[in-house]
Design a protein around this motif. Sequence first.
Motif, PDB file in Angstrom:
ATOM      1  N   ILE A 429     -24.601 -14.558 -22.901  1.00  0.00           N
ATOM      2  CA  ILE A 429     -23.144 -14.364 -22.970  1.00  0.00           C
ATOM      3  C   ILE A 429     -22.536 -15.273 -24.033  1.00  0.00           C
ATOM      4  CG2 ILE A 429     -20.981 -14.547 -21.683  1.00  0.00           C
ATOM      5  CD1 ILE A 429     -22.635 -13.910 -19.144  1.00  0.00           C
ATOM      6  N   SER A 430     -23.034 -16.517 -24.118  1.00  0.00           N
ATOM      7  CA  SER A 430     -22.511 -17.443 -25.132  1.00  0.00           C
ATOM      8  C   SER A 430     -22.794 -16.915 -26.534  1.00  0.00           C
ATOM      9  CB  SER A 430     -23.120 -18.839 -24.946  1.00  0.00           C
ATOM     10  OG  SER A 430     -24.497 -18.847 -25.293  1.00  0.00           O
ATOM     11  N   GLN A 431     -23.965 -16.279 -26.720  1.00  0.00           N
ATOM     12  CA  GLN A 431     -24.294 -15.714 -28.033  1.00  0.00           C
ATOM     13  C   GLN A 431     -23.449 -14.481 -28.327  1.00  0.00           C
ATOM     14  OE1 GLN A 431     -26.650 -17.326 -30.250  1.00  0.00           O
ATOM     15  NE2 GLN A 431     -25.958 -18.752 -28.670  1.00  0.00           N
ATOM     16  N   LEU A 432     -23.174 -13.702 -27.278  1.00  0.00           N
ATOM     17  CA  LEU A 432     -22.398 -12.486 -27.438  1.00  0.00           C
ATOM     18  C   LEU A 432     -20.992 -12.792 -27.929  1.00  0.00           C
ATOM     19  CD1 LEU A 432     -22.922  -9.458 -26.924  1.00  0.00           C
ATOM     20  CD2 LEU A 432     -21.887  -9.748 -24.670  1.00  0.00           C
ATOM     21  N   TYR A 433     -20.399 -13.887 -27.391  1.00  0.00           N
ATOM     22  CA  TYR A 433     -19.020 -14.233 -27.737  1.00  0.00           C
ATOM     23  C   TYR A 433     -18.929 -15.378 -28.750  1.00  0.00           C
ATOM     24  CZ  TYR A 433     -17.016 -11.135 -24.253  1.00  0.00           C
ATOM     25  OH  TYR A 433     -16.629 -10.026 -23.545  1.00  0.00           O
ATOM     26  N   ASN A 434     -20.113 -15.845 -29.221  1.00  0.00           N
ATOM     27  CA  ASN A 434     -20.144 -16.893 -30.238  1.00  0.00           C
ATOM     28  C   ASN A 434     -19.417 -18.158 -29.780  1.00  0.00           C
ATOM     29  OD1 ASN A 434     -20.937 -17.948 -32.708  1.00  0.00           O
ATOM     30  ND2 ASN A 434     -19.076 -17.265 -33.760  1.00  0.00           N
TER      31      ASN A 434
END
Length: 489
Positions: A429-434
């Motif tokens: 999720i952190s990668q998805l939303y940067n």
Amino acid sequence: MRSLVLACLGVFLFGCETTKPEPIEAPQIFTHFKPSYSAPSELKTPQSTKTNLRITPPKNTKNKIITPPAKTTDLWQHIANNLHFPIEQNKALKKRINWYLQQPDYLQVMSKRAAPYLYHIVKKVEQQQLPIELALLPFVESGFRPTAHSSQQAVGVWQLVGATAHHFGVKSDQWYDGRQDVLAATDAALAYLSYLYKRFDGNWLHALAAYNSGEGRVKRAIKQNKKHGKSTDYWSLKLPQETADYVPKLLALSYLVKHPQQGFKRPKLAYKALTTHMNVGQQFDFSIIAKLSGVGSKQLHALNQGYLKNQSSPNGPHTLLLPIEQQALLNSSFFKTNFAGEYIVKQNDTLYSIARRFGMPLSTLKQLNNKQNNLIGIGEKLLVGQPKTLPESLTIDYKISPYLEHQEVVIATLEIDYEVQPGDTLWSISQLYNVPHSDLAKWNKLSASSMLKPGIQLVLFIPQAEKPQVTTIKKDLLLDLQKTLNQPR
């Protein structure tokens, strides 16, 4: 030393002085009063007088197939489904049930006031694993009036007095009173209630009584009963009349929310956030935010009644509650203008590759660009989640605050909700939303290695660009805004 500090807290930290029941705008709202109400059969007569209001675990369900309840779309139904305090028959409780039944539209009126905030309050209660009944306290305390003031100088929907609010981190100055900021006050009230619950050995009735009249008063009543060999349960304590009525008010309201068929109208409210938090990151003027967002200045003030002036304080807070749900927000000109950058499609680009490049879901990218399919063309301009900047100065005349001319600009953020999908992890999720993995965990009070259950809600903060570009507000806009300021609010 610790015991001395706690003893001192008991003397001056009492969270609320309940305002008197409001006549609900005008008496004619309740023209059809019901006759006196007899105790419903669902109310259980206790075998003993002791009431500790502990939430008991379910009975042994071994070898039984448990079907989870269907996910409701109504927030009030969700609250009703999760009310667990045991309800016991007694004179005080029947009296309060009678009072509510004589005013069947009572909660409907209160719910309209609570609508922008109630979803957030319920989520805060659930995140801290507290009883959902606590989400009903602002209705008992103040009729959910953010500017309510009692004769004892308690303020806001949670009726916090100054000492308690300050101790639990609520800011108050000439610009801002956090007790009137519904969500800031909620954080303080829940922290205080959690403290009282521990101080009274896990007895919610004692904790609630102490929230109303003060920790020291309830402890003295318990001590007095012990001295005379009497029961120390809430119902046996000698307390001021207001406090003696306080807990029955909450229990009666809880009962009627759970059992609306008894004649009490339970409201309906969408089970989703109707407002979103925006951290502007600097001092702002309500008139300018109104111009940028398209939300009327009057409505902004109504949602954010913690602010006492048309400007926020130079020293913060700089957060605003906006009446925009996430889906509408992504499509709004406000978001596209201030929080979404632009990308020109190149050869071999796909919507999926562009979404991954900018750390955003494909569905969000399509929604921002009103795409019904995945077709794009070379040279096409797409809005992406790489945000632009707000003006450096969001005040009518920034010379009012020279501090702004030299201060380092703080990154603004916009709050959104994310529902965990099967297979999601904090990292994915952190990668998805940067956003940083550690920040995502911190925002949701999780450890970096926490496992996520599908369906739970996480909060994320979309940042602005790291280096805002200086922009100036046109002179004619300034004159227009100054005229707006000079008009009576």
